[in-house]
Scaffold this motif. Sequence first.
Motif, PDB file in Angstrom:
ATOM      1  N   GLU A  20      -7.841  -4.580   4.517  1.00 57.51           N
ATOM      2  CA  GLU A  20      -9.399  -4.577   5.175  1.00 57.51           C
ATOM      3  C   GLU A  20      -9.778  -5.985   5.605  1.00 57.51           C
ATOM      4  O   GLU A  20     -10.398  -6.117   6.549  1.00 57.51           O
ATOM      5  CB  GLU A  20     -10.038  -4.335   3.448  1.00 57.51           C
ATOM      6  CG  GLU A  20     -11.572  -4.697   3.980  1.00 57.51           C
ATOM      7  CD  GLU A  20     -12.299  -4.575   2.542  1.00 57.51           C
ATOM      8  OE1 GLU A  20     -11.932  -3.827   1.705  1.00 57.51           O
ATOM      9  OE2 GLU A  20     -13.015  -5.496   2.073  1.00 57.51           O
ATOM     10  N   GLU A  44      -6.011   5.886   9.343  1.00 57.56           N
ATOM     11  CA  GLU A  44      -7.169   5.279   9.059  1.00 57.56           C
ATOM     12  C   GLU A  44      -6.925   3.736   9.389  1.00 57.56           C
ATOM     13  O   GLU A  44      -7.896   3.145  10.048  1.00 57.56           O
ATOM     14  CB  GLU A  44      -7.272   5.132   7.508  1.00 57.56           C
ATOM     15  CG  GLU A  44      -7.970   6.338   6.826  1.00 57.56           C
ATOM     16  CD  GLU A  44      -8.179   6.352   5.496  1.00 57.56           C
ATOM     17  OE1 GLU A  44      -9.046   7.119   4.979  1.00 57.56           O
ATOM     18  OE2 GLU A  44      -7.593   5.378   4.709  1.00 57.56           O
ATOM     19  N   GLU A  56       0.485  11.195   2.707  1.00 59.23           N
ATOM     20  CA  GLU A  56      -0.348  10.088   2.267  1.00 59.23           C
ATOM     21  C   GLU A  56      -0.119   9.031   3.011  1.00 59.23           C
ATOM     22  O   GLU A  56      -1.339   8.469   3.609  1.00 59.23           O
ATOM     23  CB  GLU A  56      -0.083   9.675   0.782  1.00 59.23           C
ATOM     24  CG  GLU A  56      -0.707  10.748  -0.238  1.00 59.23           C
ATOM     25  CD  GLU A  56      -0.092  10.317  -1.433  1.00 59.23           C
ATOM     26  OE1 GLU A  56      -0.530  10.853  -2.583  1.00 59.23           O
ATOM     27  OE2 GLU A  56       0.945   9.537  -1.752  1.00 59.23           O
ATOM     28  N   LEU A  67       0.781  -1.126   0.000  1.00 57.85           N
ATOM     29  CA  LEU A  67       0.031  -0.009  -0.057  1.00 57.85           C
ATOM     30  C   LEU A  67       0.843   1.085  -0.148  1.00 57.85           C
ATOM     31  O   LEU A  67       0.429   2.227  -0.568  1.00 57.85           O
ATOM     32  CB  LEU A  67      -0.851   0.025   1.262  1.00 57.85           C
ATOM     33  CG  LEU A  67      -1.931   0.994   1.533  1.00 57.85           C
ATOM     34  CD1 LEU A  67      -3.036   0.727   0.346  1.00 57.85           C
ATOM     35  CD2 LEU A  67      -2.767   0.879   2.739  1.00 57.85           C
ATOM     36  N   LEU A 110      -3.001   6.976   5.689  1.00 61.27           N
ATOM     37  CA  LEU A 110      -3.482   5.803   5.709  1.00 61.27           C
ATOM     38  C   LEU A 110      -3.178   5.091   7.138  1.00 61.27           C
ATOM     39  O   LEU A 110      -3.781   4.096   7.660  1.00 61.27           O
ATOM     40  CB  LEU A 110      -2.546   5.119   4.566  1.00 61.27           C
ATOM     41  CG  LEU A 110      -3.066   5.563   3.389  1.00 61.27           C
ATOM     42  CD1 LEU A 110      -1.844   4.938   2.441  1.00 61.27           C
ATOM     43  CD2 LEU A 110      -4.112   4.801   2.779  1.00 61.27           C
ATOM     44  N   LYS A 142       4.111   6.051  -2.141  1.00 61.96           N
ATOM     45  CA  LYS A 142       3.406   7.260  -1.693  1.00 61.96           C
ATOM     46  C   LYS A 142       4.111   8.303  -0.917  1.00 61.96           C
ATOM     47  O   LYS A 142       5.213   8.021  -0.503  1.00 61.96           O
ATOM     48  CB  LYS A 142       2.276   6.485  -0.672  1.00 61.96           C
ATOM     49  CG  LYS A 142       1.137   5.757  -1.511  1.00 61.96           C
ATOM     50  CD  LYS A 142      -0.091   5.942  -0.835  1.00 61.96           C
ATOM     51  CE  LYS A 142      -1.285   5.398  -1.920  1.00 61.96           C
ATOM     52  NZ  LYS A 142      -1.127   3.808  -2.182  1.00 61.96           N
ATOM     53  N   PRO A 153     -12.249   2.291   5.798  1.00 58.41           N
ATOM     54  CA  PRO A 153     -12.106   3.136   4.603  1.00 58.41           C
ATOM     55  C   PRO A 153     -11.754   2.388   3.258  1.00 58.41           C
ATOM     56  O   PRO A 153     -11.174   0.997   3.561  1.00 58.41           O
ATOM     57  CB  PRO A 153     -10.782   3.644   5.202  1.00 58.41           C
ATOM     58  CG  PRO A 153     -10.777   3.355   6.714  1.00 58.41           C
ATOM     59  CD  PRO A 153     -11.444   1.963   6.925  1.00 58.41           C
ATOM     60  N   GLU A 154     -11.936   2.955   2.432  1.00 56.39           N
ATOM     61  CA  GLU A 154     -11.913   2.197   0.792  1.00 56.39           C
ATOM     62  C   GLU A 154     -10.752   2.018   0.349  1.00 56.39           C
ATOM     63  O   GLU A 154     -10.325   1.482  -0.494  1.00 56.39           O
ATOM     64  CB  GLU A 154     -12.784   2.833  -0.107  1.00 56.39           C
ATOM     65  CG  GLU A 154     -14.362   2.400   0.353  1.00 56.39           C
ATOM     66  CD  GLU A 154     -15.244   3.508  -0.699  1.00 56.39           C
ATOM     67  OE1 GLU A 154     -14.813   3.946  -1.574  1.00 56.39           O
ATOM     68  OE2 GLU A 154     -16.402   3.297  -0.528  1.00 56.39           O
ATOM     69  N   ASP A 155      -9.681   2.907   1.107  1.00 60.22           N
ATOM     70  CA  ASP A 155      -8.290   2.959   0.291  1.00 60.22           C
ATOM     71  C   ASP A 155      -7.488   2.336   1.065  1.00 60.22           C
ATOM     72  O   ASP A 155      -6.204   2.488   0.992  1.00 60.22           O
ATOM     73  CB  ASP A 155      -8.005   4.286   0.305  1.00 60.22           C
ATOM     74  CG  ASP A 155      -7.937   5.266   1.436  1.00 60.22           C
ATOM     75  OD1 ASP A 155      -8.247   4.639   2.619  1.00 60.22           O
ATOM     76  OD2 ASP A 155      -7.679   6.404   1.473  1.00 60.22           O
ATOM     77  N   LEU A 156      -7.793   1.206   1.997  1.00 60.44           N
ATOM     78  CA  LEU A 156      -6.766   0.420   2.512  1.00 60.44           C
ATOM     79  C   LEU A 156      -6.179  -0.816   1.986  1.00 60.44           C
ATOM     80  O   LEU A 156      -5.507  -1.698   2.348  1.00 60.44           O
ATOM     81  CB  LEU A 156      -7.146   0.327   4.054  1.00 60.44           C
ATOM     82  CG  LEU A 156      -7.090   1.164   5.116  1.00 60.44           C
ATOM     83  CD1 LEU A 156      -7.781   0.745   6.382  1.00 60.44           C
ATOM     84  CD2 LEU A 156      -5.707   1.848   5.312  1.00 60.44           C
ATOM     85  N   GLY A 157      -6.587  -1.130   0.768  1.00 58.20           N
ATOM     86  CA  GLY A 157      -6.355  -2.235   0.029  1.00 58.20           C
ATOM     87  C   GLY A 157      -6.527  -3.574   0.839  1.00 58.20           C
ATOM     88  O   GLY A 157      -7.646  -3.786   1.549  1.00 58.20           O
TER      89      GLY A 157
END
Length: 156
Positions: free
Chosen positions: A115, A95, A88, A80, A92, A84, A108-112
Amino acid sequence: MSSELELDELYRELILDHYKNPRHRERIEHADVTAEGFNPVCGDEIEMELDFDGERLQAIGVRGRGCSISQASASMMSELVEGKTIGEIRHLSEEFKQMMTEPESAVPEDLGDLEALQGVAKFAVRVKCATLAWHTLGEGIEQHQKGDGAVRVEEM
Ligand code: ZN
């Protein structure tokens, strides 16, 4: 349809896949920072090298020993964060830590792939396994900003 159960199975497989085939294992020679993390509660160990290009984490190398949660988390994190910026990565990291400390909050949707670790939040003693890699990375970034090259972190 028992979607919750199937999801759990999918997550278990994802965690095992990262545990058995960890990403970004290659050691980075002449890295800007090396960081080690240790979680005495479970015995998990992680070591990583970080190579920066200005504010961007150009490359990360991670290896370790310990439980599947700690090692899968490190592998998922490495995928992830590579490429970056420090800003950023901090976002993350916040989050992820929130997901680990607030089991009821939305993921959150951007944690790859991270999750897959959301279920760990229900087991207080395992949360440190999941966050070890992130704390180690955070300390490594701080060392980099201070201009130091090496750091060792112990989960408390
Ligand atoms: Zn562990």
